[in-house]
Scaffold this motif. Structure first.
Motif, PDB file in Angstrom:
ATOM      1  N   SER A   1       0.822  -1.212   0.000  1.00 50.49           N
ATOM      2  CA  SER A   1       0.000   0.000   0.000  1.00 50.49           C
ATOM      3  C   SER A   1       0.860   1.268   0.000  1.00 50.49           C
ATOM      4  CB  SER A   1      -0.921   0.013   1.219  1.00 50.49           C
ATOM      5  OG  SER A   1      -0.166  -0.049   2.426  1.00 50.49           O
ATOM      6  N   THR A   2       2.085   1.138   0.482  1.00 48.97           N
ATOM      7  CA  THR A   2       3.037   2.253   0.457  1.00 48.97           C
ATOM      8  C   THR A   2       4.400   1.728   0.023  1.00 48.97           C
ATOM      9  OG1 THR A   2       3.696   1.981   2.771  1.00 48.97           O
ATOM     10  CG2 THR A   2       1.835   3.474   2.324  1.00 48.97           C
ATOM     11  N   GLN A   5       1.062  12.791  -9.326  1.00 55.11           N
ATOM     12  CA  GLN A   5       1.092  11.333  -9.410  1.00 55.11           C
ATOM     13  C   GLN A   5       2.219  10.888 -10.337  1.00 55.11           C
ATOM     14  OE1 GLN A   5      -2.864  10.123 -10.572  1.00 55.11           O
ATOM     15  NE2 GLN A   5      -3.688  10.436  -8.506  1.00 55.11           N
ATOM     16  N   VAL A  64       1.372   5.841  -8.399  1.00 54.41           N
ATOM     17  CA  VAL A  64       1.737   6.157  -7.014  1.00 54.41           C
ATOM     18  C   VAL A  64       1.677   7.671  -6.803  1.00 54.41           C
ATOM     19  CG1 VAL A  64       3.203   4.122  -6.769  1.00 54.41           C
ATOM     20  CG2 VAL A  64       4.219   6.269  -7.537  1.00 54.41           C
ATOM     21  N   GLU A  65       1.499   8.049  -5.540  1.00 49.61           N
ATOM     22  CA  GLU A  65       1.399   9.470  -5.189  1.00 49.61           C
ATOM     23  C   GLU A  65       2.271   9.737  -3.969  1.00 49.61           C
ATOM     24  OE1 GLU A  65      -2.298  12.460  -5.152  1.00 49.61           O
ATOM     25  OE2 GLU A  65      -2.393  10.969  -3.554  1.00 49.61           O
ATOM     26  N   ILE A 125       3.766  10.906  -0.477  1.00 51.73           N
ATOM     27  CA  ILE A 125       3.237  11.281   0.836  1.00 51.73           C
ATOM     28  C   ILE A 125       4.133  12.331   1.476  1.00 51.73           C
ATOM     29  CG2 ILE A 125       2.608  10.454   3.138  1.00 51.73           C
ATOM     30  CD1 ILE A 125       2.320   7.639   1.926  1.00 51.73           C
ATOM     31  N   GLU A 165       8.490   8.795   0.334  1.00 51.44           N
ATOM     32  CA  GLU A 165       7.478   7.783   0.629  1.00 51.44           C
ATOM     33  C   GLU A 165       6.262   8.027  -0.251  1.00 51.44           C
ATOM     34  OE1 GLU A 165       5.111   5.877   4.473  1.00 51.44           O
ATOM     35  OE2 GLU A 165       5.931   7.912   4.594  1.00 51.44           O
ATOM     36  N   ASN A 192       2.221   6.591  -1.612  1.00 51.40           N
ATOM     37  CA  ASN A 192       1.052   5.724  -1.563  1.00 51.40           C
ATOM     38  C   ASN A 192       0.935   4.998  -2.887  1.00 51.40           C
ATOM     39  OD1 ASN A 192      -0.315   5.827   0.932  1.00 51.40           O
ATOM     40  ND2 ASN A 192      -1.134   7.855   0.462  1.00 51.40           N
ATOM     41  N   LEU A 226      -1.438   3.731  -5.373  1.00 50.12           N
ATOM     42  CA  LEU A 226      -2.862   3.952  -5.640  1.00 50.12           C
ATOM     43  C   LEU A 226      -3.506   2.753  -6.311  1.00 50.12           C
ATOM     44  CD1 LEU A 226      -2.704   7.680  -6.833  1.00 50.12           C
ATOM     45  CD2 LEU A 226      -3.146   6.795  -4.537  1.00 50.12           C
TER      46      LEU A 226
END
Length: 536
Positions: free
Chosen positions: A483-484, A499, A511-512, A514, A527, A529, A531
């Motif tokens: 998830s990360t 993104q 991914v985005e 954090i 780091e 997320n 998606l």
């Protein structure tokens, strides 16, 4: 230089436009004053104070020059550092001479009595400044620092001057107690400065200046004591350990309310007006200040910091490369069956074409990427250094460098390391220190046990130029089911709120970011997320 007037004439003739030469001349005058005979003690002390007053602003300018230039010529760096150490050493010797002469009842000693608190405070300040200068160069810290500090403090205790308050210099913000001046040096030493950059050491000193009045000192250990300093042994303070033998020359210190003040400052970082209202003024980015505050709170904790993993003695050789480009290539060479230069050529040709279409020339950013791809694996091996491993843990290595000092080496620089029979690993320099033989001792944290090379591309808007894919290092064996994730990327890659498309072998993910976890001169660790998978 027989009296104040003749000393002032000499000071007026100093080459003030050349701070380096000016400080050297001041050091020479202080040394000659200490060695000369025939002075009454009050006259000698007054001339020494005058030279110190004159040198205060000059040494500050020289120190700022030393701190401001990360990549200055090695000769210039060494010359600046030596001038600062020699200046403060000469003042330490001068003030110790005055205190010793007073203690022995030298001619005119009674007339010096009103100046004793100031002379003693300046002696403590000079010792602390010499100590800091040595730390900026990562040691070794001379035993003379602790010998001199103990001599001055025993003189102060013997005359019950501990709580006397003085203004050290004309522009000092507020009077400071001699006890606070004594503990400033001890707490800087206890703040693990070998884990800090020179600019961070300077910031730590300023933070200590602001909270020193809240430090506590006692002759016996109590619940507020965190460190112990032995006046009879020329070595730095250490952690107070339960059950240790206590002697009459030991002094016990603790941060007490100073830690609370640092916590309040840390909470106020998002509100600059509150910091100013509280009387603090720091020319440093909030992120840097927060990092230093966390460092101090960690090392000043009443519970001694513990290692996450035990350190075991080990002997062997470590092949080391530094800098993002070489680190990236080492991982690509070892993790991929094809060379990155082959993979990237088509994308780089397209990027050059886009530069020419949009700007009429190839941008510096593109040229830098081209230069990074130009080195072959054999050229990279020739740039590698061989370090001697001293110890090893699950988290990294302790190593000794060759005698010749590497100009690029500093706290926080990125490394690729490989043992005799192992794979390349990615690490960061966390600790740096030079010993009396000028050998360089380095602590390296390995960032991840598992990693792989991936390709990352910013999801662009219609009006934006397509910068193509760049390689990054994923700190994991795979993204499947995650998830990360954390990525090691080239500096400047992080863009909040945007993104990215991440390619792991044949799979792609959206991914985005954090947060930026760490930032160095040429890299950043971000780091993300995860998606979604774009293959589903």
């Amino acid at each position: 230089m027989r009296d104040i007037k003749s000393a002032q004439r000499i000071l007026d003739e100093l080459p003030k436009s050349d701070t380096y030469k000016c400080l050297q001349e001041l050091s020479a005058w202080v040394e000659s004053l200490v060695q000369a005979e025939g002075y009454r003690l009050p006259v000698r002390a007054s001339i020494l104070k005058l030279l110190d007053d004159q040198g205060y602003a000059i040494q500050r300018k020289l120190q700022q020059e030393y701190l401001a230039q990360n990549r200055q010529a090695k000769y210039r760096e060494q010359a600046l550092w030596r001038a600062l150490v020699d200046y403060w050493r000469s003042l330490v010797n001068g003030y110790l001479y005055c205190l010793d002469a007073y203690a022995m009842g030298a001619r005119g000693a009674d007339a010096l009595k009103p100046l004793l608190p100031l002379i003693a405070a300046r002696a403590l300040h000079a010792v602390a400044a010499m100590h800091k200068a040595m730390l900026l160069h990562y040691g070794p810290v001379d035993d003379s620092v602790w010998h001199s500090l103990s001599r001055v403090w025993l003189f102060i205790e013997g005359r019950r001057l501990e709580t006397c308050k003085v203004s050290l210099y004309e522009h000092s913000q507020a009077p400071s107690a001699l006890q606070s001046e004594f503990m400033k040096c001890l707490f800087l030493s206890s703040s693990s400065p070998d884990c800090l950059l020179p600019q961070q050491i300077d910031l730590v000193e300023r933070l200590i200046d602001d909270v020193a009045e809240h430090f506590v000192l006692s002759h016996d250990p109590d619940s507020r004591s965190a460190f112990v300093y032995d006046l009879a042994v020329p070595r730095p303070p250490g952690r107070l350990v339960a059950g240790m033998a206590v002697t009459g020359r030991m002094r016990f210190i603790g941060p007490s309310m100073a830690s609370v003040k640092l916590q309040e400052l840390s909470r106020a970082l998002d509100n600059p007006s509150a910091i100013s209202a509280a009387g603090y003024s720091y020319i440093a980015p909030a992120a840097s200040l927060r990092s230093v505050l966390q460092h101090l709170l960690f090392y000043w904790s009443m519970t001694p910091p513990e290692r996450r993993w035990p350190r075991l003695p080990a002997f062997g050789r470590l092949t080391v490369l530094h800098g993002f480009s070489d680190v990236m290539r080492s991982i690509l060479y070892s993790k991929l069956s094809v060379r990155p230069a082959v993979i990237d050529n088509r994308a780089m040709l397209e990027r050059q074409k886009q530069d020419l279409d949009m700007f009429g020339f190839v941008t510096a950013e593109t040229r830098q990427l081209l230069d990074g791809l130009s080195a072959s694996e054999s050229e990279q091996e020739r740039r590698a250094e061989s370090w001697l491993v001293q110890n090893v843990s699950l988290g990294g290595y302790g190593a000794i460098l060759p005698t010749v000092r590497a100009d690029w080496l500093q706290i926080g620089c990125l490394l690729a390391t490989r043992g005799d029979d192992g794979d390349w690993q990615v690490g960061v320099v966390r600790r740096l220190q030079y010993d009396a033989e000028r050998q360089t001792h380095v602590g390296i944290e390995i960032l991840a046990a598992r990693m792989m090379a991936v390709r990352v591309k910013l999801e662009g808007h219609a009006h934006e130029r397509d910068n193509g894919e760049e390689y990054a290092i994923l700190f994991a064996a795979t993204l499947a089911g995650a998830s990360t994730c954390s990525l090691l990327m080239r500096a400047g890659s992080f863009m909040a709120g945007r993104q990215y498309r991440l390619s792991e072998l044949e799979r792609q993910y959206l991914v985005e970011p954090i947060q930026r976890l760490e930032q160095g001169e040429d890299f950043e660790i971000v780091e993300f997320n995860v998606l979604c998978s774009l293959n589903d």
